[in-house]
Design an enzyme around this catalytic site. Structure first.
Site, PDB file in Angstrom:
ATOM      1  N   THR A 159      43.808  58.598 -10.717  1.00  0.00           N
ATOM      2  CA  THR A 159      42.442  58.072 -10.675  1.00  0.00           C
ATOM      3  C   THR A 159      41.553  58.751 -11.724  1.00  0.00           C
ATOM      4  O   THR A 159      41.822  59.878 -12.106  1.00  0.00           O
ATOM      5  CB  THR A 159      41.900  58.386  -9.261  1.00  0.00           C
ATOM      6  OG1 THR A 159      42.665  57.641  -8.345  1.00  0.00           O
ATOM      7  CG2 THR A 159      40.429  58.068  -9.099  1.00  0.00           C
ATOM      8  N   ARG A 167      45.246  47.309   0.739  1.00  0.00           N
ATOM      9  CA  ARG A 167      44.874  48.693   1.075  1.00  0.00           C
ATOM     10  C   ARG A 167      43.722  49.155   0.160  1.00  0.00           C
ATOM     11  O   ARG A 167      43.719  48.923  -1.034  1.00  0.00           O
ATOM     12  CB  ARG A 167      46.081  49.615   0.886  1.00  0.00           C
ATOM     13  CG  ARG A 167      45.808  51.107   1.150  1.00  0.00           C
ATOM     14  CD  ARG A 167      45.475  51.866  -0.118  1.00  0.00           C
ATOM     15  NE  ARG A 167      45.396  53.313   0.088  1.00  0.00           N
ATOM     16  CZ  ARG A 167      44.986  54.165  -0.839  1.00  0.00           C
ATOM     17  NH1 ARG A 167      44.612  53.733  -2.028  1.00  0.00           N
ATOM     18  NH2 ARG A 167      44.938  55.450  -0.594  1.00  0.00           N
ATOM     19  N   VAL A 168      42.740  49.779   0.770  1.00  0.00           N
ATOM     20  CA  VAL A 168      41.623  50.312  -0.002  1.00  0.00           C
ATOM     21  C   VAL A 168      41.589  51.821   0.207  1.00  0.00           C
ATOM     22  O   VAL A 168      41.677  52.295   1.345  1.00  0.00           O
ATOM     23  CB  VAL A 168      40.287  49.675   0.444  1.00  0.00           C
ATOM     24  CG1 VAL A 168      39.110  50.321  -0.277  1.00  0.00           C
ATOM     25  CG2 VAL A 168      40.296  48.172   0.185  1.00  0.00           C
ATOM     26  N   GLY A 169      41.475  52.566  -0.877  1.00  0.00           N
ATOM     27  CA  GLY A 169      41.430  54.026  -0.785  1.00  0.00           C
ATOM     28  C   GLY A 169      40.012  54.553  -0.706  1.00  0.00           C
ATOM     29  O   GLY A 169      39.067  53.824  -0.379  1.00  0.00           O
ATOM     30  N   ASP A 170      39.860  55.816  -1.033  1.00  0.00           N
ATOM     31  CA  ASP A 170      38.549  56.467  -0.923  1.00  0.00           C
ATOM     32  C   ASP A 170      37.649  56.175  -2.122  1.00  0.00           C
ATOM     33  O   ASP A 170      36.417  56.276  -2.008  1.00  0.00           O
ATOM     34  CB  ASP A 170      38.729  57.989  -0.826  1.00  0.00           C
ATOM     35  CG  ASP A 170      39.463  58.542  -2.042  1.00  0.00           C
ATOM     36  OD1 ASP A 170      40.505  57.974  -2.419  1.00  0.00           O
ATOM     37  OD2 ASP A 170      38.985  59.534  -2.626  1.00  0.00           O
ATOM     38  N   THR A 185      39.621  62.682  -6.195  1.00  0.00           N
ATOM     39  CA  THR A 185      40.913  62.060  -6.479  1.00  0.00           C
ATOM     40  C   THR A 185      41.963  62.682  -5.567  1.00  0.00           C
ATOM     41  O   THR A 185      41.905  63.879  -5.302  1.00  0.00           O
ATOM     42  CB  THR A 185      41.323  62.242  -7.955  1.00  0.00           C
ATOM     43  OG1 THR A 185      42.653  61.738  -8.121  1.00  0.00           O
ATOM     44  CG2 THR A 185      41.295  63.697  -8.392  1.00  0.00           C
ATOM     45  N   GLY A 187      43.899  59.136  -0.663  1.00  0.00           N
ATOM     46  CA  GLY A 187      42.661  58.513  -0.206  1.00  0.00           C
ATOM     47  C   GLY A 187      42.408  58.506   1.289  1.00  0.00           C
ATOM     48  O   GLY A 187      41.271  58.683   1.738  1.00  0.00           O
TER      49      GLY A 187
END
Ligand code: ASP
Length: 330
Positions: free
Chosen positions: A195, A223-226, A246, A249
């Site tokens: 990231t 899927r969605v990360g932070d 980074t 997540g």
């Protein structure tokens, strides 16, 4: 008597809670800190040529963002500029070079936050906008919302005139190889991350933070990360600090990492470094939350803190400091 007690109590609170009366902004210096992902980044896994490519790209991003700050530009513009350069490089897991989902497609996330106004914008699961960080910024500046996802986010970016590309633009052979390795379970930690992010303090005393990513290799579709979650992967508040994260997540979301660092500073008056050390090196490390953060506070103090072997990172300041590092020598 009652009046005296009131004055004493009020005085105590006003002196101990810096979020009620923020210190004066720093108006004479600028700082830009960037990262290009954290993970098992070891010298023996990186050829000298690759190492130099990373250093050159980080330097290019720092110089471009630094120029914005030096000439009186905003921290938001510096963060955006630095991130665009990294998104356009296949070296990082953001924009071109984003990792693949388990279905072999790219779904990218990004966010940005303005520490002066507390406004924020984010996109998740986009796959046609060339620079997801610009889409996030456009959400912040041109919509009433904070987070747009998937086709809606891509469509909004297109309607706002941002560059739209065929999804094949994001493809790189290196990421495809990583995808195939993970698919066959020869997982290398290093290939899961990458990231990019930036935090800045400008000459006006304003803070900003931004983060952009392809997420994690072989992630589930949707899927969605932070990275696009304000408070988890990105946070900025002129009263405390600007943070970009980074790492893994899910841990960063559950622990609201970026906000946790800012809140620690706000409520306990610890320094940005102490707050980051506690959250990243102690709290996250204990529960297996691999990763790192970069942060800068309202006075220009900054930190690049990670609990992994390495983190692509760099800083440029008005005091003439320019430093780029990859491996873990902290
Ligand atoms: N934090 C990103 C995510 O979980 C991945 C990374 O930073 O490498 O989506």
């Amino acid at each position: 008597m009652k009046r005296i007690i009131f004055v004493i109590v009020a005085g105590f609170f006003l002196s101990s809670c810096n979020y009620i009366y923020p210190d004066k902004k720093s108006k004479s210096k600028y700082v830009l800190v960037i990262h290009g992902g954290a993970g098992t980044i070891l010298k023996e896994n990186l050829t000298l040529e690759k190492e130099q490519q990373y250093i050159n790209k980080l330097e290019e991003a720092l110089l471009a963002g630094g120029e914005v700050l030096k000439t009186g530009g905003t921290s938001l513009d510096a963060v955006t500029e630095a991130i665009i350069i990294m998104e356009n490089s296949p070296l990082f897991n953001a924009g071109k070079g984003a990792v693949f989902t388990e279905e072999g497609i790219n779904e990218m996330d990004a966010s940005i936050m303005d520490g002066r106004t507390s406004s924020a914008g984010a996109v998740a699961g986009v796959h046609t906008v060339k620079n997801p960080i610009l889409a996030a910024r456009t959400v912040m500046e041109k919509s009433d919302h904070v987070l747009l996802i998937g086709d809606g986010a891509d469509e909004f970016a297109r309607k706002q005139g941002l560059d739209i590309v065929d999804s094949s633009y994001f493809f790189t052979h290196d990421r495809w190889k990583s995808f195939e390795k993970v698919r066959s379970r020869h997982i290398n930690e290093m290939e899961k991350h990458g990231t990019v992010g930036a935090v800045a303090l400008d000459l006006h005393g304003d803070l900003a933070a931004g983060t952009s990513t392809g997420g994690m290799t072989y992630k589930m579709k949707g899927r969605v990360g932070d990275s696009p979650i304000i408070g988890a992967g990105t946070y900025a508040d002129n009263n405390t600090c600007a943070v970009s994260a980074t790492g893994h997540g899910e841990y960063f979301i559950r622990n609201v990492v970026a906000y946790d660092i800012a809140a620690l500073m706000k409520y306990t008056r610890v320094s940005v470094k102490e707050a980051a050390n506690f959250v990243v090196l102690s709290k996250l490390k204990k529960i297996g939350g691999d990763g790192g953060i970069i942060a800068v506070d309202k006075s220009g103090n900054f930190t690049m803190t990670f609990n992994t072997a390495g983190m692509y990172r760099g800083v440029i300041t008005s005091e003439g400091l320019m430093d780029i590092k990859i491996f873990g020598d902290h």
